[in-house]
Design a protein around this motif. Structure first.
Motif, PDB file in Angstrom:
ATOM      1  N   ALA A  71       5.643  -0.348  -3.098  1.00  0.00           N
ATOM      2  CA  ALA A  71       4.614  -1.081  -3.191  1.00  0.00           C
ATOM      3  C   ALA A  71       2.808  -0.632  -2.732  1.00  0.00           C
ATOM      4  O   ALA A  71       2.152  -1.453  -2.704  1.00  0.00           O
ATOM      5  CB  ALA A  71       4.553  -2.257  -2.034  1.00  0.00           C
ATOM      6  N   ARG A  72       3.513   1.104  -2.828  1.00  0.00           N
ATOM      7  CA  ARG A  72       1.998   1.579  -2.350  1.00  0.00           C
ATOM      8  C   ARG A  72       1.201   1.414  -3.048  1.00  0.00           C
ATOM      9  O   ARG A  72      -0.771   0.838  -2.592  1.00  0.00           O
ATOM     10  CB  ARG A  72       2.021   3.039  -2.975  1.00  0.00           C
ATOM     11  N   ASP A  73       0.416   1.265  -4.424  1.00  0.00           N
ATOM     12  CA  ASP A  73      -0.730   0.811  -5.598  1.00  0.00           C
ATOM     13  C   ASP A  73      -0.913  -0.769  -4.570  1.00  0.00           C
ATOM     14  O   ASP A  73      -2.276  -1.336  -5.243  1.00  0.00           O
ATOM     15  CB  ASP A  73      -0.522   0.742  -6.633  1.00  0.00           C
ATOM     16  N   ARG A  74       0.469  -1.540  -3.901  1.00  0.00           N
ATOM     17  CA  ARG A  74      -0.575  -2.844  -4.133  1.00  0.00           C
ATOM     18  C   ARG A  74      -0.797  -2.905  -2.081  1.00  0.00           C
ATOM     19  O   ARG A  74      -1.221  -4.385  -1.864  1.00  0.00           O
ATOM     20  CB  ARG A  74       0.731  -4.236  -4.372  1.00  0.00           C
ATOM     21  N   LEU A  75      -1.339  -2.013  -1.969  1.00  0.00           N
ATOM     22  CA  LEU A  75      -1.783  -1.836  -0.714  1.00  0.00           C
ATOM     23  C   LEU A  75      -3.219  -1.369   0.087  1.00  0.00           C
ATOM     24  O   LEU A  75      -2.816  -0.283  -0.860  1.00  0.00           O
ATOM     25  CB  LEU A  75      -0.303  -1.746   0.750  1.00  0.00           C
ATOM     26  N   THR A  76      -3.186  -1.868   0.814  1.00  0.00           N
ATOM     27  CA  THR A  76      -4.495  -0.728   1.679  1.00  0.00           C
ATOM     28  C   THR A  76      -4.484  -0.108   1.884  1.00  0.00           C
ATOM     29  O   THR A  76      -3.580  -0.118   2.589  1.00  0.00           O
ATOM     30  CB  THR A  76      -5.962  -2.291   1.784  1.00  0.00           C
ATOM     31  N   GLU A  77      -5.258   0.990   2.176  1.00  0.00           N
ATOM     32  CA  GLU A  77      -4.797   1.831   3.373  1.00  0.00           C
ATOM     33  C   GLU A  77      -4.411   1.247   4.812  1.00  0.00           C
ATOM     34  O   GLU A  77      -3.468   1.898   5.317  1.00  0.00           O
ATOM     35  CB  GLU A  77      -5.913   3.119   3.573  1.00  0.00           C
ATOM     36  N   ASP A  78      -5.441   0.044   5.709  1.00  0.00           N
ATOM     37  CA  ASP A  78      -5.149  -0.494   6.482  1.00  0.00           C
ATOM     38  C   ASP A  78      -4.149  -0.192   6.547  1.00  0.00           C
ATOM     39  O   ASP A  78      -3.026  -0.562   7.643  1.00  0.00           O
ATOM     40  CB  ASP A  78      -6.394  -1.138   6.994  1.00  0.00           C
ATOM     41  N   ALA A 106       7.080  -5.462  -2.342  1.00  0.00           N
ATOM     42  CA  ALA A 106       7.668  -4.304  -3.406  1.00  0.00           C
ATOM     43  C   ALA A 106       8.596  -5.476  -4.505  1.00  0.00           C
ATOM     44  O   ALA A 106       8.913  -5.982  -6.212  1.00  0.00           O
ATOM     45  CB  ALA A 106       8.358  -3.657  -2.902  1.00  0.00           C
ATOM     46  N   TRP A 107       9.456  -6.488  -4.479  1.00  0.00           N
ATOM     47  CA  TRP A 107      10.708  -7.568  -4.769  1.00  0.00           C
ATOM     48  C   TRP A 107       9.782  -8.605  -5.638  1.00  0.00           C
ATOM     49  O   TRP A 107       9.899  -8.644  -6.924  1.00  0.00           O
ATOM     50  CB  TRP A 107      11.220  -8.424  -3.835  1.00  0.00           C
ATOM     51  N   GLY A 108       8.372  -9.377  -4.819  1.00  0.00           N
ATOM     52  CA  GLY A 108       8.066 -10.713  -5.372  1.00  0.00           C
ATOM     53  C   GLY A 108       7.429 -10.021  -7.083  1.00  0.00           C
ATOM     54  O   GLY A 108       7.525 -10.379  -7.598  1.00  0.00           O
TER      55      GLY A 108
END
Length: 246
Positions: free
Chosen positions: A109-116, A219-221
């Motif tokens: 899910a890395r590309d769906r999360l902000t750095e924070d 990651a799943w949704g």
């Protein structure tokens, strides 16, 4: 011909002594086949205990369930009494296992999360390893309204395919992220029925587990086209981020 006596591995001996106290003597009590591993342990006062390593997961599950559920009905004078089994060890390790899984879901899910958000999840995975001992048991694994049925005011559960030994608090993750998020009265009512409040360690663990569940769902949704799960987890992450800010 009897095979060479099997030596009890030191980690197993330590595990046994944590449960029954000092062991004065050990005797190989295995059957005469290579996969049999049983030892008789002599404790204080001449009391005998048996330690067994099951030859397969299937046999382990069958035997441990029988000792937990059948033997008490027979009575302890008619069968051995189970002191402990590795299922408890698995349950006690369930929080570490949840923390271990965080990196896998972060990668997906890395590309769906902000750095924070990414840092928030890693921080809570680390915190989860430090919460200390929590009550363990056999959890349902998917405890939420779709698996509840009420008959004449009595709550029944269905769908036990995810039931397993784990920290008891893990059965409250979905409720925390859904039913209780905007309805603290529901949470209070639940724990009145549950019969006890969470310990401090459980409260810390539940917050960490809720954060880790969020990245799991994120990651799943989207990967499975589940817009409801995706929207729910975004709300959860937004709320957690607001709470974490000074």
């Amino acid at each position: 011909m009897k095979q060479t006596a099997k030596t009890l591995p030191a980690p197993l001996l330590r595990w046994a002594e944590e449960r029954i106290g000092a062991v004065a003597a050990v005797r190989d009590a295995s059957h005469d086949w290579d996969r049999s591993r049983v030892w008789e342990l002599e404790g204080t006062g001449g009391v005998s205990w048996y330690l067994k390593v099951s030859p397969s997961e299937k046999f382990y599950l069958r035997e441990s369930r029988a000792y937990r559920h059948v033997v008490p009905a027979l009575g302890h004078t008619r069968a051995p009494q189970l002191v402990d089994c590795q299922a408890r060890g698995d349950a006690e390790a369930s929080l570490d296992a949840a923390a271990d899984g965080a990196e896998k879901y972060l990668a997906r899910a890395r590309d769906r999360l902000t750095e924070d958000e990414w840092q928030l999840i890693r921080d809570h995975a680390a915190r989860l390893r430090r919460v200390g001992p929590v009550p363990v048991g056999h959890i349902h694994g998917d405890n939420q309204p779709r698996n509840w049925m009420v008959f004449e005011g009595v709550l029944a559960l269905i769908d036990f395919e995810r039931a397993r030994p784990a920290a008891c608090v893990q059965d409250f993750i979905i409720l925390t992220a859904t039913q209780w998020a905007d309805h603290p009265d529901r949470e209070k009512a639940f724990f009145r029925g549950y019969g006890r409040s969470l310990t401090d360690a459980e409260r810390q663990a539940l917050r960490c587990l809720t954060v880790l569940d969020a990245v799991n769902c994120l990651a799943w949704g989207p990967d499975n086209g589940d817009e409801l799960v995706t929207a729910r987890v975004r709300r959860t992450l937004d709320r957690l981020m607001r709470e974490e800010r000074p």
